[in-house]
Write a protein that holds these residues in place. Sequence first.
Motif, PDB file in Angstrom:
ATOM      1  N   ASN A 204       3.460 -14.800  38.494  1.00 52.81           N
ATOM      2  CA  ASN A 204       4.039 -14.428  39.772  1.00 52.81           C
ATOM      3  C   ASN A 204       5.091 -13.355  39.550  1.00 52.81           C
ATOM      4  OD1 ASN A 204       4.642 -14.671  42.557  1.00 52.81           O
ATOM      5  ND2 ASN A 204       4.250 -16.864  42.458  1.00 52.81           N
ATOM      6  N   ALA A 205       5.659 -12.871  40.633  1.00 43.99           N
ATOM      7  CA  ALA A 205       6.776 -11.938  40.555  1.00 43.99           C
ATOM      8  C   ALA A 205       7.790 -12.373  41.593  1.00 43.99           C
ATOM      9  CB  ALA A 205       6.318 -10.512  40.831  1.00 43.99           C
ATOM     10  N   VAL A 206       9.051 -12.121  41.329  1.00 42.47           N
ATOM     11  CA  VAL A 206      10.081 -12.659  42.219  1.00 42.47           C
ATOM     12  C   VAL A 206      11.235 -11.681  42.414  1.00 42.47           C
ATOM     13  CG1 VAL A 206       9.656 -15.044  41.528  1.00 42.47           C
ATOM     14  CG2 VAL A 206      11.398 -13.731  40.346  1.00 42.47           C
ATOM     15  N   TYR A 207      11.872 -11.867  43.569  1.00 42.92           N
ATOM     16  CA  TYR A 207      13.252 -11.430  43.725  1.00 42.92           C
ATOM     17  C   TYR A 207      14.060 -12.714  43.810  1.00 42.92           C
ATOM     18  CZ  TYR A 207      17.649 -10.266  45.859  1.00 42.92           C
ATOM     19  OH  TYR A 207      18.997 -10.179  46.114  1.00 42.92           O
ATOM     20  N   CYS A 208      15.042 -12.856  42.961  1.00 41.45           N
ATOM     21  CA  CYS A 208      15.879 -14.058  42.963  1.00 41.45           C
ATOM     22  C   CYS A 208      17.214 -13.707  43.615  1.00 41.45           C
ATOM     23  CB  CYS A 208      16.104 -14.557  41.542  1.00 41.45           C
ATOM     24  SG  CYS A 208      17.221 -15.981  41.475  1.00 41.45           S
ATOM     25  N   PRO A 209      17.453 -14.244  44.831  1.00 42.01           N
ATOM     26  CA  PRO A 209      18.727 -13.954  45.508  1.00 42.01           C
ATOM     27  C   PRO A 209      19.912 -14.500  44.713  1.00 42.01           C
ATOM     28  CG  PRO A 209      17.187 -15.111  46.973  1.00 42.01           C
ATOM     29  CD  PRO A 209      16.589 -15.135  45.603  1.00 42.01           C
ATOM     30  N   ASP A 210      19.693 -15.626  44.066  1.00 40.68           N
ATOM     31  CA  ASP A 210      20.723 -16.225  43.232  1.00 40.68           C
ATOM     32  C   ASP A 210      20.752 -15.465  41.907  1.00 40.68           C
ATOM     33  OD1 ASP A 210      22.436 -17.875  41.832  1.00 40.68           O
ATOM     34  OD2 ASP A 210      20.863 -19.323  41.337  1.00 40.68           O
ATOM     35  N   GLY A 211      21.552 -14.441  41.847  1.00 38.54           N
ATOM     36  CA  GLY A 211      21.570 -13.581  40.667  1.00 38.54           C
ATOM     37  C   GLY A 211      21.173 -12.153  41.017  1.00 38.54           C
ATOM     38  N   ASP A 212      20.581 -11.980  42.210  1.00 37.10           N
ATOM     39  CA  ASP A 212      20.216 -10.651  42.710  1.00 37.10           C
ATOM     40  C   ASP A 212      19.410  -9.864  41.666  1.00 37.10           C
ATOM     41  OD1 ASP A 212      20.139  -8.509  44.551  1.00 37.10           O
ATOM     42  OD2 ASP A 212      21.923  -7.583  43.658  1.00 37.10           O
TER      43      ASP A 212
ATOM     44  N   GLU B 108       8.896  -6.591  45.859  1.00 32.61           N
ATOM     45  CA  GLU B 108      10.035  -7.429  45.451  1.00 32.61           C
ATOM     46  C   GLU B 108      11.361  -6.726  45.743  1.00 32.61           C
ATOM     47  OE1 GLU B 108       9.569 -10.413  44.964  1.00 32.61           O
ATOM     48  OE2 GLU B 108       7.428 -10.379  44.596  1.00 32.61           O
ATOM     49  N   TRP B 109      11.382  -5.411  45.552  1.00 35.05           N
ATOM     50  CA  TRP B 109      12.583  -4.639  45.877  1.00 35.05           C
ATOM     51  C   TRP B 109      12.862  -4.764  47.377  1.00 35.05           C
ATOM     52  CZ3 TRP B 109      13.986  -2.006  41.277  1.00 35.05           C
ATOM     53  CH2 TRP B 109      15.224  -1.366  41.319  1.00 35.05           C
ATOM     54  N   GLY B 110      11.803  -4.856  48.158  1.00 35.03           N
ATOM     55  CA  GLY B 110      11.964  -5.051  49.598  1.00 35.03           C
ATOM     56  C   GLY B 110      12.718  -6.336  49.912  1.00 35.03           C
ATOM     57  N   HIS B 111      12.481  -7.370  49.127  1.00 40.49           N
ATOM     58  CA  HIS B 111      13.239  -8.611  49.320  1.00 40.49           C
ATOM     59  C   HIS B 111      14.711  -8.415  48.963  1.00 40.49           C
ATOM     60  CE1 HIS B 111       9.862 -11.013  50.433  1.00 40.49           C
ATOM     61  NE2 HIS B 111       9.247 -10.900  49.279  1.00 40.49           N
ATOM     62  N   ALA B 112      14.966  -7.628  47.939  1.00 38.03           N
ATOM     63  CA  ALA B 112      16.363  -7.324  47.586  1.00 38.03           C
ATOM     64  C   ALA B 112      17.030  -6.560  48.732  1.00 38.03           C
ATOM     65  CB  ALA B 112      16.411  -6.508  46.293  1.00 38.03           C
ATOM     66  N   VAL B 113      16.277  -5.667  49.344  1.00 46.51           N
ATOM     67  CA  VAL B 113      16.797  -4.921  50.496  1.00 46.51           C
ATOM     68  C   VAL B 113      17.095  -5.890  51.640  1.00 46.51           C
ATOM     69  CG1 VAL B 113      16.153  -3.251  52.293  1.00 46.51           C
ATOM     70  CG2 VAL B 113      15.745  -2.731  49.865  1.00 46.51           C
ATOM     71  N   GLN B 114      16.165  -6.790  51.922  1.00 52.74           N
ATOM     72  CA  GLN B 114      16.392  -7.773  52.982  1.00 52.74           C
ATOM     73  C   GLN B 114      17.697  -8.525  52.743  1.00 52.74           C
ATOM     74  OE1 GLN B 114      12.718  -9.936  52.413  1.00 52.74           O
ATOM     75  NE2 GLN B 114      11.781  -9.065  54.278  1.00 52.74           N
TER      76      GLN B 114
ATOM     77  N   GLY C 256       5.650 -16.995  32.147  1.00 57.49           N
ATOM     78  CA  GLY C 256       5.783 -18.301  32.779  1.00 57.49           C
ATOM     79  C   GLY C 256       5.067 -19.422  32.038  1.00 57.49           C
ATOM     80  N   ASP C 257       4.259 -19.032  31.055  1.00 56.34           N
ATOM     81  CA  ASP C 257       3.499 -20.026  30.286  1.00 56.34           C
ATOM     82  C   ASP C 257       4.328 -20.697  29.198  1.00 56.34           C
ATOM     83  OD1 ASP C 257       1.048 -19.989  31.424  1.00 56.34           O
ATOM     84  OD2 ASP C 257       0.324 -18.283  30.247  1.00 56.34           O
ATOM     85  N   THR C 258       5.401 -20.052  28.818  1.00 56.07           N
ATOM     86  CA  THR C 258       6.108 -20.508  27.625  1.00 56.07           C
ATOM     87  C   THR C 258       7.436 -21.179  27.993  1.00 56.07           C
ATOM     88  OG1 THR C 258       7.205 -18.383  27.416  1.00 56.07           O
ATOM     89  CG2 THR C 258       5.136 -18.660  26.219  1.00 56.07           C
ATOM     90  N   PRO C 259       7.904 -22.062  27.149  1.00 57.66           N
ATOM     91  CA  PRO C 259       9.214 -22.662  27.385  1.00 57.66           C
ATOM     92  C   PRO C 259      10.291 -21.584  27.370  1.00 57.66           C
ATOM     93  CG  PRO C 259       8.020 -23.793  25.618  1.00 57.66           C
ATOM     94  CD  PRO C 259       7.255 -22.546  25.930  1.00 57.66           C
ATOM     95  N   GLY C 260      11.357 -21.845  28.069  1.00 56.95           N
ATOM     96  CA  GLY C 260      12.451 -20.879  28.071  1.00 56.95           C
ATOM     97  C   GLY C 260      12.328 -19.834  29.163  1.00 56.95           C
ATOM     98  N   THR C 261      11.417 -20.056  30.112  1.00 63.84           N
ATOM     99  CA  THR C 261      11.303 -19.142  31.246  1.00 63.84           C
ATOM    100  C   THR C 261      12.648 -19.061  31.978  1.00 63.84           C
ATOM    101  OG1 THR C 261       8.999 -19.803  31.546  1.00 63.84           O
ATOM    102  CG2 THR C 261      10.058 -18.722  33.408  1.00 63.84           C
ATOM    103  N   PRO C 262      13.065 -17.864  32.378  1.00 58.06           N
ATOM    104  CA  PRO C 262      14.337 -17.752  33.113  1.00 58.06           C
ATOM    105  C   PRO C 262      14.307 -18.610  34.380  1.00 58.06           C
ATOM    106  CG  PRO C 262      13.436 -15.586  32.574  1.00 58.06           C
ATOM    107  CD  PRO C 262      12.407 -16.574  32.187  1.00 58.06           C
ATOM    108  N   VAL C 263      15.475 -18.935  34.864  1.00 62.21           N
ATOM    109  CA  VAL C 263      15.549 -19.780  36.056  1.00 62.21           C
ATOM    110  C   VAL C 263      16.125 -18.998  37.225  1.00 62.21           C
ATOM    111  CG1 VAL C 263      15.806 -21.921  34.757  1.00 62.21           C
ATOM    112  CG2 VAL C 263      17.843 -20.633  35.439  1.00 62.21           C
ATOM    113  N   CYS C 264      15.764 -19.469  38.415  1.00 62.42           N
ATOM    114  CA  CYS C 264      16.343 -18.944  39.651  1.00 62.42           C
ATOM    115  C   CYS C 264      16.711 -20.149  40.504  1.00 62.42           C
ATOM    116  CB  CYS C 264      15.343 -18.058  40.384  1.00 62.42           C
ATOM    117  SG  CYS C 264      15.940 -17.507  42.005  1.00 62.42           S
ATOM    118  N   GLY C 265      17.969 -20.262  40.844  1.00 67.60           N
ATOM    119  CA  GLY C 265      18.399 -21.401  41.633  1.00 67.60           C
ATOM    120  C   GLY C 265      18.115 -22.724  40.948  1.00 67.60           C
ATOM    121  N   GLY C 266      18.121 -22.725  39.631  1.00 63.47           N
ATOM    122  CA  GLY C 266      17.924 -23.959  38.872  1.00 63.47           C
ATOM    123  C   GLY C 266      16.471 -24.254  38.529  1.00 63.47           C
ATOM    124  N   ALA C 267      15.520 -23.497  39.115  1.00 64.05           N
ATOM    125  CA  ALA C 267      14.102 -23.743  38.847  1.00 64.05           C
ATOM    126  C   ALA C 267      13.532 -22.618  37.994  1.00 64.05           C
ATOM    127  CB  ALA C 267      13.331 -23.838  40.167  1.00 64.05           C
TER     128      ALA C 267
END
Length: 256
Positions: free
Chosen positions: A126-134, A161-167, A109-120
């Motif tokens: 941090n760690a994420v589950y991104c619903p937009d892209g699952d 995070e997998w729990g969020h994917a389950v949700q 997250g420190d470097t340019p080119g970080t992947p995006v989720c929902g445009g952000a």
Amino acid sequence: MAVPWYPRSCAALAAALTLLLVTGCGGGDVPSPAVESSSPAVGRSSPAPGPLSSSPAAPTPGAGPDGGGSVEEDIQAAVSVTNTYWQTHWSQLFTSGYGPPRVAGAYDGDTPGTPVCGGAPLPDDNAVYCPDGDYIAWDMDLMRWGHARGDAWVYLVIAHEWGHAVQNRLDAGLVDLARELQADCLAGAVLFGAAQDGTLTFEDGDTEELADALTALADRTPWTDVSDHGDASQRVSYFSRGARSGVKSCLPTGVQ
Ligand SMILES: [Zn+2]
């Protein structure tokens, strides 16, 4: 944590849970409330932590009674164990079919080119589950920092995070308003369920590490809003409920 040597006995698991419950509410020595979130677009509800990599309290990687796997190896094992659990048990729990989320893996997250989720861009440390892209992804700084505290950290983060994917795969009525705490509950159900299945072995110190991780990742204030993670005792309590009573105990009352 290790994968897999032998199934642990139920008695050992019960003892481990007692330890978890006892140690979980202590907190105190955690240097910063590193927050992880299911949705990278949602702001942090507690004061932002300093850079994780600069924490003076972080112990030396590889220290302690852990199995000695690298952070990358432990992440890979955690992904495998978590997916195997859901794949094995899904049809016993839910009527729909199971498909795993995509594992996008590590980012910085420190470097340019970080992947995006929902445009952000995905959030730093941090760690994420991104619903937009699952998909599931994690900042390696968060994983390295946590892994240095104990290898159980990465298992918790992946299972949460997998729990969020389950949700995201469940009917709305099965998703708790306290989504973050439900994800903790599901993480507990998966990790302790995997131990019962014999696909994961708890080593000395793992339950304390789980309680430590839940405490380190907790909000400073109790849950009040859907985006909150809950305070340390709430996170430990929900995780422990899942660990003790399984996935169904994580579903809202009335649909269990
Ligand atoms: Zn979450």
